[in-house]
Motif scaffolding. Structure first.
Motif, mmCIF file in Angstrom:
data_model
loop_
_atom_site.group_PDB
_atom_site.id
_atom_site.type_symbol
_atom_site.label_atom_id
_atom_site.label_comp_id
_atom_site.label_asym_id
_atom_site.label_seq_id
_atom_site.Cartn_x
_atom_site.Cartn_y
_atom_site.Cartn_z
ATOM 1 N N UNK A 59 -32.937 -52.254 54.134
ATOM 2 C CA UNK A 59 -32.664 -51.036 54.905
ATOM 3 C C UNK A 59 -33.877 -50.121 54.898
ATOM 4 N N UNK A 60 -34.436 -49.951 53.702
ATOM 5 C CA UNK A 60 -35.602 -49.081 53.573
ATOM 6 C C UNK A 60 -36.747 -49.616 54.425
ATOM 7 N N UNK A 61 -36.983 -50.917 54.344
ATOM 8 C CA UNK A 61 -38.085 -51.508 55.102
ATOM 9 C C UNK A 61 -37.905 -51.302 56.596
ATOM 10 N N UNK A 62 -36.684 -51.542 57.088
ATOM 11 C CA UNK A 62 -36.441 -51.353 58.515
ATOM 12 C C UNK A 62 -36.725 -49.920 58.924
ATOM 13 N N UNK A 63 -36.249 -48.987 58.107
ATOM 14 C CA UNK A 63 -36.365 -47.576 58.479
ATOM 15 C C UNK A 63 -37.783 -47.061 58.338
ATOM 16 N N UNK A 64 -38.344 -47.228 57.133
ATOM 17 C CA UNK A 64 -39.578 -46.529 56.816
ATOM 18 C C UNK A 64 -40.804 -47.385 57.143
ATOM 19 N N UNK A 65 -40.746 -48.671 56.803
ATOM 20 C CA UNK A 65 -41.935 -49.489 57.011
ATOM 21 C C UNK A 65 -42.053 -49.940 58.460
ATOM 22 N N UNK A 66 -40.943 -50.500 59.017
ATOM 23 C CA UNK A 66 -41.027 -51.047 60.368
ATOM 24 C C UNK A 66 -40.590 -50.049 61.421
ATOM 25 N N UNK A 67 -40.099 -48.925 60.983
ATOM 26 C CA UNK A 67 -39.619 -47.873 61.873
ATOM 27 C C UNK A 67 -38.622 -48.408 62.887
#
Lengths: 290, 308, 376
Positions: free
Chosen positions: B262-270
């Protein structure tokens, strides 16, 4: 004889040993985290190079101490600000909620009570992203339509406060409502009967009775806010609180003893606050309603 | 009943006016108390979740152009790494919950039923103090203990049990140990509270009626503690499934935890649409498990979780 | 609707409903200044609701309540000069004794020095001088009781309401507090309205007692009147102990009724109410002390009712000792006896005769069901 206890000496001993082991397990990482804060070495690792307080008080590199590290101090300041705001807000709303659910009857009360509890079982990360999404959508919508930038809806301290408030209010409500359950409504009626106005009754009878719970709820809210990571991570802007600052350090710079010093400081500070909150709630026993 | 009232008209009017005034004041007070509650629940809980629900159901088809679709959910199903992560998170969370119950129950029983009056309070406090220390500090402590240059490794080398530095981080066992550490107190506290209410005479009666130790435990103690056990399991499961720090820090790069996705989708991959979808999936999944647990144990949410 | 100022409290046709349930049903009464008035009834009879309406915590659905002649309908609770001693006293646990008593004076804006003087004075009057600084939980049960009264009396109320304040005390203390309360009432010379389900409290302390049942007043009178001349079956059963026989009116004779009981005995009774025709289902009430017990061969007043039976058991309880006699229809009859008297050597199984005057045998229309009116 305690019938609940094991009866043979060997079993008793084994049980004791297990409990002891458990508490060692509980203490181990806390001790380990604190331990290296006092090691006079540039790395948080053995061997022991001698005792030092440099990681707290030194004001020069390479052993820049916690109390001279700008970024960590800044983080602490932000945490403090966020914690105070969240504690104030959640205790205020929690008190209203306690009055609402303990004193009033209204339609859909059962359903709304479940809604009140739900935030406690939503994972923090999801609370964080959902508030982030709503705030951003609102801010974007307002910007597109009116050309006004609502900066408080962008990641930053106001959103962090909102995110932590969203689940802490459930905890404060439960703490205050538990105390309210023990309140004898006859005390309020007695005060009214003696000629007090409604406001006076609230200020001189009801709130003083709730005071231990209000203090305890405030401390709990402050503590949980101070240590919160999951929700905060999703909502944080440039003004990061201490836990986020520390996490960035661990992830990017790797661990240095100043982080051990910070950990030690946090352990002591939250331990003290937790102790106070427990003592405040204890003290009420002799003064129970008569 | 109205006839006798009308017979005394001089008192009928003020009676009604007074009652009306009281009702109005009551209504006003109720509205004033409901307002902060509704603002909180609607603005910070209901609308945000509708928000991610809405995001999860739209697909970006061009710059700032979206349309309704299930594409995000299909992508989740088509990408094994996603649903594998969710399954792994679920499986590990259930394992952690079960282990935490096994480890925590004897401790709770000791505190509630065996410890003396004074040591009980002290033990309970000892249980609570680590509770208030940040997740981050606890995970950091485990790193200090278990990494290659950590205390455990040093002790093993010093005692001759290991020839060189031992890396104990970044594996599943460590993640589980760390997770149990993070959540065990949430298991102990509710069980202590329920067992506290149990009279020792129940156990005495159990023995008196000829029950063996195990029978008494199984037929008397555990059923009595059930609300506490269910409450503890729910909280522990939710906290574990929703945890982020411990798996990341102790599990390292290949921890494969769903919140990390979830974090990656939101913050890293936007990719907010993807992240929201994962959020909804995690929420639905954990709610399902909690609901199932409540159904199977015959408890309900209000009287288990709120009783803490 | 003129009001006699000699009455501190008047209720006129007061009614209160909760949904379809009528808690207080058309109750009227007046209490002269300076008297001790009790409302006696089983739990759930509406007495607490009535008191809460007088104090202003509930509004009546109909009727009028007047304090010193002035209607208080629509007057909020905190502006009525009626003070109340609560069931569990409701002393404020977060304040000491002095602050508790000063609370009402502070609300009224009395000057500080004056408050101190009056608190001191009222503590003197309730016999607890100098306890201002004590905490509430440092007091004994009886002391708390007196502080709760002092907290009200310091405000010089027109009427003091007491809601079963002795309920939480143990038996010994309760007996002592009964006398003490009565003395305090004399001393303050204020109207006390006392609510209780305990008939002995009501009989001992009161000038007048109202017996309440199912939201209505059954009878108002002095304790003697209620005991000796109950006007309804409920009062006869609720106040004091009674033996009861169910039966049917078999005949009339010079103001007396001939009743044939279910057990087959014939009793000559005084009608407790009007309009008991021949054939009516009735209940006969006889007090244990109205029954004279003699040996089977002993002399019996020929004009009295005569019941034969055997001694079942002896219940020794000092001055309140009883003999249980198994009479006709296997019915157990309670008879008062003085254990040192001539019946002292009675033994279970002895054949005896019970006699009671027709005037002491009261009959009332039988109640469909005796809700809570059971004497014991």
């Amino acid at each position: 004889m305690n019938v609940a206890a094991p009866q043979t000496p060997a079993l008793k001993l084994a049980y004791r040993a297990y409990v002891l082991l458990f508490f060692v397990y509980l203490a181990a990482p806390l001790v380990a985290a604190s331990f290296f804060a006092f090691n006079d070495s540039l790395f948080p690792a053995l061997p022991w190079q001698g005792f030092t307080l440099d990681w707290f008080f030194s004001d020069s590199e390479p052993k820049l101490g916690l109390f001279h590290d700008r970024r960590l101090l800044r983080g602490m300041q932000n945490s403090l600000l966020i914690g105070l705001a969240v504690a104030t807000l959640s205790v205020t709303v929690g008190t209203c909620n306690a009055f609402l659910f303990e004193r009033r009857d209204f339609r859909f009360k059962g359903f709304l009570y479940i809604m009140m509890i739900v935030p406690l079982v939503i994972p923090g990360v999801i609370l964080g992203i959902s508030i982030l999404v709503l705030a951003s959508m609102t801010a974007n919508g307002v910007y597109d339509r009116f050309g006004v930038e609502l900066s408080f809806l962008r990641p930053g301290i106001p959103l962090v406060v909102a995110g932590q408030f969203s689940f802490l209010t459930t905890i404060t409500t439960l703490v205050i409502a538990a105390r309210m359950k023990k309140f004898d409504v006859a005390l309020e009626e007695a005060a009214l009967n003696l000629g007090a106005s409604r406001l006076r009754v609230l200020l001189t009878v009801t709130l003083p009775f709730l005071k231990p719970a209000l203090i305890a709820a405030g401390l709990v809210a402050f503590l949980v806010s101070f240590e919160n990571f999951n929700t905060t991570l999703m909502l944080v802007g440039s003004d990061a609180p201490l836990t986020i600052t520390m996490y960035d350090r661990i992830a990017k710079v790797g661990s240095t003893p100043v982080l051990n010093a910070t950990s030690f400081f946090l352990i002591i500070a939250s331990g003290t606050l937790a102790l106070i909150s427990v003592l405040v709630q204890r003290e009420r026993k002799p003064g129970e309603a008569g | 009943m109205s006839a006798p009232v009308d017979a005394i008209p001089s008192v009928g009017a003020p009676v009604k006016a007074g009652a009306q005034r009281k009702r109005d004041a009551d209504r006003l007070a109720l509205i004033l108390l409901l307002t902060p509650f509704l603002l909180w629940i609607v603005l910070l809980i209901v609308l945000p979740h509708l928000g991610i629900g809405y995001l999860s159901l739209r697909e970006k088809v061009g710059p700032r152009v979206y349309e309704f679709s299930f594409a995000n959910y299909l992508e989740f199903l088509n990408e094994p790494i996603y649903w594998n992560t969710l399954l792994r998170t679920a499986w590990m969370s259930i394992l952690v919950t079960a282990l935490t119950l096994l480890i925590g129950f004897p401790i709770a029983y000791y505190i509630a039923k065996i410890a003396g009056r004074r040591s009980r309070a002290a033990l309970f406090l000892l249980c609570l103090v680590p509770l208030w220390v940040s997740d981050l500090v606890r995970a950091f402590g485990w790193i200090m203990l278990l990494r290659e240059t950590g205390i455990f490794s040093a002790v093993l080398q010093w005692s001759g049990l290991a020839a060189g530095p031992v890396e104990m981080l970044y594996n599943d066992v460590t993640v589980i140990v760390g997770l149990i550490y993070t959540v065990v107190l949430f298991m102990v506290v509710p069980i202590v509270s329920t067992l506290d209410g149990m009279d020792n005479s129940l156990i005495e009666a159990g023995y008196n009626l000829g029950g063996g130790r195990l029978t008494v435990l199984r037929r008397i103690v555990i059923p009595y503690a059930m609300p506490g056990i269910v409450a503890g399991c729910i909280i522990v499961f939710m906290l574990t499934a929703g945890s982020y720090l411990t798996p990341i820090l102790l599990g390292g790069k290949n921890s494969m935890w769903f919140t990390e996705q979830i974090y990656n989708q939101f913050i890293t991959r936007y990719n907010w649409e993807g992240g929201s979808t994962f959020g909804i999936l995690l929420l639905v999944f954990t709610s399902l498990v909690v609901w199932l647990g409540l159904r199977l144990s015959g408890q309900n949410l209000a009287n288990t979780v709120a009783k803490r | 609707m003129t009001s006699d100022s000699a009455n501190d409290l008047e209720c006129e046709r007061v009614t209160k409903r909760f949904g379809s349930f009528t808690a207080v049903d058309d109750v009227s009464f007046e209490i002269p200044s300076g008297s001790f008035f009790s409302i006696l009834g089983p739990s759930g009879c509406g007495k607490t609701t009535l008191m809460r309406m007088i104090a202003g915590f509930e509004e009546p659905a109909a009727g009028d309540i007047r304090i010193r002649g002035r209607s208080v309908i629509g007057v909020p609770a905190n502006q009525r000069n009626v003070k109340m001693v609560f069931q569990h006293l409701a002393l404020f646990p977060m304040m000491n004794v002095g602050e508790n008593i000063a609370y009402g004076l502070r609300c009224a804006g009395v000057a500080k020095g004056e408050i101190e003087r009056r608190v001191g004075a009222v503590l003197e009057r309730v016999g607890l001088p100098g306890v201002e600084r004590k905490g509430i939980d440092q007091l004994s049960g009886g002391q708390k009781q007196r502080i709760a009264i002092a907290r009200c009396m310091v405000l010089e109320p027109d009427v003091l309401l007491l809601d079963e304040p002795l309920g939480a005390l143990d038996l010994k203390l309760r007996e002592r507090m009964k006398i003490e309360l009565k003395l305090l009432q004399h001393q303050f010379d204020t109207t006390f309205v006392y609510i209780t389900h305990d008939q002995s409290e009501a009989l001992v302390m009161s000038d007048r007692v109202a017996v309440m049942n199912r939201g209505r007043f059954e009878q108002i009178g002095s304790p003697q009147e209620l005991y000796n001349h109950p006007s309804t079956a409920f009062v006869a059963g609720f106040v004091g102990d009674s033996n009861r026989w169910r039966g049917r009116v078999a005949g009339r004779d010079a103001g007396r009724l001939q009743v044939e009981t279910e057990g087959g005995a014939r009793l000559l009774c005084a009608p407790g109410q009007e309009g008991l025709a021949e054939g009516a289902e009735v209940e006969v009430f006889v007090r244990p002390e109205a029954l004279a017990l003699v040996r089977a061969d002993g002399p019996v007043d020929p004009s009295a009712n005569r019941l034969e039976g055997r001694v079942d058991s002896l219940l020794f309880n000092g001055a309140a000792s009883r003999v249980l006699v198994r009479g006709a229809g296997d019915k157990l009859v309670e008879v008062a006896y003085a254990p040192s008297g001539e019946t002292g050597e009675l033994a279970p199984g002895d054949a005896v005769v019970l006699a009671c005057a027709a005037a002491d045998s009261r009959c009332f229309e039988a109640q469909p069901h005796s809700d809570g009116a059971d004497p014991q």
